[in-house]
Design a protein around this motif. Sequence first.
Motif, PDB file in Angstrom:
ATOM      1  N   GLN A   5      -6.356 -13.307 -32.734  1.00  0.00           N
ATOM      2  CA  GLN A   5      -6.815 -12.907 -30.664  1.00  0.00           C
ATOM      3  C   GLN A   5      -6.173 -14.874 -31.227  1.00  0.00           C
ATOM      4  O   GLN A   5      -6.570 -15.481 -31.892  1.00  0.00           O
ATOM      5  CB  GLN A   5      -7.797 -12.893 -30.766  1.00  0.00           C
ATOM      6  N   LEU A   7      -5.459 -17.866 -27.847  1.00  0.00           N
ATOM      7  CA  LEU A   7      -5.834 -18.464 -26.927  1.00  0.00           C
ATOM      8  C   LEU A   7      -4.019 -19.218 -26.509  1.00  0.00           C
ATOM      9  O   LEU A   7      -5.209 -20.804 -27.069  1.00  0.00           O
ATOM     10  CB  LEU A   7      -7.471 -18.625 -25.778  1.00  0.00           C
ATOM     11  N   ALA A  13      -3.307 -15.590 -23.258  1.00  0.00           N
ATOM     12  CA  ALA A  13      -3.714 -14.892 -24.927  1.00  0.00           C
ATOM     13  C   ALA A  13      -3.263 -13.596 -25.500  1.00  0.00           C
ATOM     14  O   ALA A  13      -2.447 -13.096 -24.686  1.00  0.00           O
ATOM     15  CB  ALA A  13      -5.983 -14.152 -24.448  1.00  0.00           C
ATOM     16  N   SER A  14      -3.520 -13.352 -26.452  1.00  0.00           N
ATOM     17  CA  SER A  14      -2.548 -12.261 -27.106  1.00  0.00           C
ATOM     18  C   SER A  14      -4.021 -11.902 -28.805  1.00  0.00           C
ATOM     19  O   SER A  14      -4.920 -12.396 -28.876  1.00  0.00           O
ATOM     20  CB  SER A  14      -1.055 -12.815 -27.865  1.00  0.00           C
ATOM     21  N   THR A 186      -2.403 -11.274 -21.096  1.00  0.00           N
ATOM     22  CA  THR A 186      -2.864 -11.080 -22.044  1.00  0.00           C
ATOM     23  C   THR A 186      -1.764  -9.893 -22.476  1.00  0.00           C
ATOM     24  O   THR A 186      -1.875  -8.836 -22.268  1.00  0.00           O
ATOM     25  CB  THR A 186      -4.200 -10.404 -21.993  1.00  0.00           C
ATOM     26  N   THR A 188      -1.007  -7.932 -25.361  1.00  0.00           N
ATOM     27  CA  THR A 188      -1.144  -6.952 -26.883  1.00  0.00           C
ATOM     28  C   THR A 188      -0.626  -6.396 -27.441  1.00  0.00           C
ATOM     29  O   THR A 188       0.328  -5.309 -27.069  1.00  0.00           O
ATOM     30  CB  THR A 188      -3.006  -5.740 -26.715  1.00  0.00           C
TER      31      THR A 188
END
Length: 422
Positions: A5, A7, A13-14, A186, A188
């Motif tokens: 993760q 930021l 964010a990822s 975000t 993912t």
Amino acid sequence: MEIRQTLRPSGAASALEPVPASHSVTVGFWFPVGSGAETESERGFTHFVEHMLFKGTSTRDARTLARQAERAGGYLNAFTEKTALCIHCTLPSDRWPLAVELLADMAFRSRFDEEEFSKERDVIRSEVLAARDDPEEDAADEFHARVWAGHALARRVAGEPEDIERIDRTELLRFYRENLVPSNLTVTAAGRFDPDLFEAALDSALEGVHGGRRMPTLPRPDFHPGAWFRSTRAGQVYLVSGFELPAGLSREDLAALDVLTCAFGESSSSRLFQNIREARGLCYSIGSSYVGAREFGIFYVTAASSPSNFPRLWDMIRVELEDLRVRGLTEEEVSEAAAHIHGQDLVAADDTETRMRTLARQVLRFGRAEPYEVFCDGILRVDSDRVSAVRDMIFRGPLGVLAYGRTGYRVLRSLGLSVEGG
């Protein structure tokens, strides 16, 4: 493998889950904007934006977007919810950089061409009207309009036909530029990729895109219990009923809620299915489910039956709800439901889109994510005490009930429902 993760200074964010044995990669770009975040004058905007993301960017027209993904052996897709907008792409694992490139182009460089905007208005109008023709979907929308009355969550995700007609391209473009920004993003991803290379590709794709303002937290809606009916020409009576979920449920609480939902009405061996459909033949479809975010949600019981069977159906549902409230689930039911959910999750583990969505739901709700297998194993730690605690939190509250179809007002009153509406 562990979740990585990150930021970024822009606020983006990822969360990345490498799956070395996979032959595919799914990437999702998530934004916390949905129909629940729209103002009164913005009804239907988010869903309209979703459509326009596929209609061309500063470097690709609509056909090129589709062709590049499909020629690479994959696909692009998207959906809008009450609390989120997601665009996602699945490709063979050796072609994942294209997914990052396409999604970033769509998210931040869409053109909103005037001709495409005009054509898409007609497409969306047809989609909205088609949803009205689906009695299950229309009944659910009507239920939300009642229990969340006065809150943006009460509105249909795609808006009303009149909302679509009045949407102005300039205002829609403003909404897009204000809300689809890195500070609200975000990302993912799940599948076979090198996380270092993925991070570098994502940084490159976001280069030059300004952070923007962070979307404020959606306020918790008031839940308005009651009983309502809507008279329609539908051949069956559609029942939508629900209890309000408490705010701030933990991971352990949600796992227990999954078990409760499965054992009560989400599987073919569940109480509702076996006791009402199989043993008595009172309906074709019946089940329990839940939806929600960190601060709100609803536990549903839904069913559809013939008008003549509806009184007995509702009586039996009330009996089952009361039995669940008083006695709860047996240890055997808890164990079997947990095993069922765990097995289904493992079967789905080969699907990178499932992994990507599971990753996103964890990050968006809790701020951090566990590896898929660790997340799945959590269901096996659920015990009867935790299920009972969650049951008590839910079923101590009042119930909202909507009957939709050819049901008379007097019939509903005879069932003990204090009915409003028509």
